[in-house]
Design an enzyme around this catalytic site. Sequence first.
Site, mmCIF file in Angstrom:
data_model
loop_
_atom_site.group_PDB
_atom_site.id
_atom_site.type_symbol
_atom_site.label_atom_id
_atom_site.label_comp_id
_atom_site.label_asym_id
_atom_site.label_seq_id
_atom_site.Cartn_x
_atom_site.Cartn_y
_atom_site.Cartn_z
ATOM 1 N N SER A 42 0.999 -1.257 -0.154
ATOM 2 C CA SER A 42 0.043 -0.061 -0.004
ATOM 3 C C SER A 42 0.944 1.004 -0.167
ATOM 4 C CB SER A 42 -0.750 0.097 1.147
ATOM 5 O OG SER A 42 -2.087 0.975 1.058
ATOM 6 N N ASP A 158 -5.287 -3.701 -2.942
ATOM 7 C CA ASP A 158 -4.409 -3.426 -1.604
ATOM 8 C C ASP A 158 -3.689 -4.360 -1.183
ATOM 9 O OD1 ASP A 158 -3.429 -2.365 0.675
ATOM 10 O OD2 ASP A 158 -4.838 -0.831 0.704
#
Length: 271
Positions: A42, A158
């Site tokens: 991320s 993610d």
Amino acid sequence: MKKRRNIGLALSGGGARGLAHIGVLKVLQEEKVPIDMIAGASIGALIGAIYAQGKDVSVIKKAALELNMKKLVSLADFRLNRTGFIGGRKVGSLLKSIMGSDVEFSDLKIPLACVATDINNCGEVIITQGSVLEAVRASISIPGIFTVVKWQGRYLVDGGLVNPVPVSVLRKMGSDYVIAVNVIPDIHHRVLLADEEVKADLKEPHIFSVIVQAIQMAQCLLVKSSIQDADIIISPNAAHIGFGDFHRAQECIKQGETAAKDSVLEIKKLL
């Protein structure tokens, strides 16, 4: 002469709290701690990618401090799409402006791995080749908010969903020592913060808040297992900073500096 053992740096997800990674990198750079490889999930993938390109920490810090709510809102190219509310085209343009160009992994000064999640089979995807911009875009794609990224026939979101602090990735890359930087509060901190928020007479959460909170709860449960194989763990005090509080960049960076300075002696023992 005895060959120096290599050092890997694992950078966690965590939204705005991840800006603390910049403060950690600043201290490591000042203390001349060599970083031989980086793995990020991320926002950790984003900051790691910029640093791996050879950018000075001051450049990354400047870009972070220029973020404000108005600029963040302008990046949201809302669109009706079956996989997310935000297309990500403007975010991609911002990333490209910061990095200078859409570089390939082979162009990086420091070997990098970006962690993403295959939304169809919930598997971890480690990206180490091709477009760095595409890899980062996949790793930061909050499911339900950003549209998924198609990569080699797979649909990615993610990376923090499966490996929030990718220590294990660096071990697979051959890292002798791993420094993990984790800005994700543990479940105990989250319960305490929630208790304080209840006392504050909260408004009903909107859909984006619900999605982010659900993801953060899942990450809290994974962090402990993610960092257990790290040699050194740096944990900036950023639990009180919200996932989307990018306007508090200066505070996040300072917390990263403080935490890194507290770990410098321990890190130098590795060298």
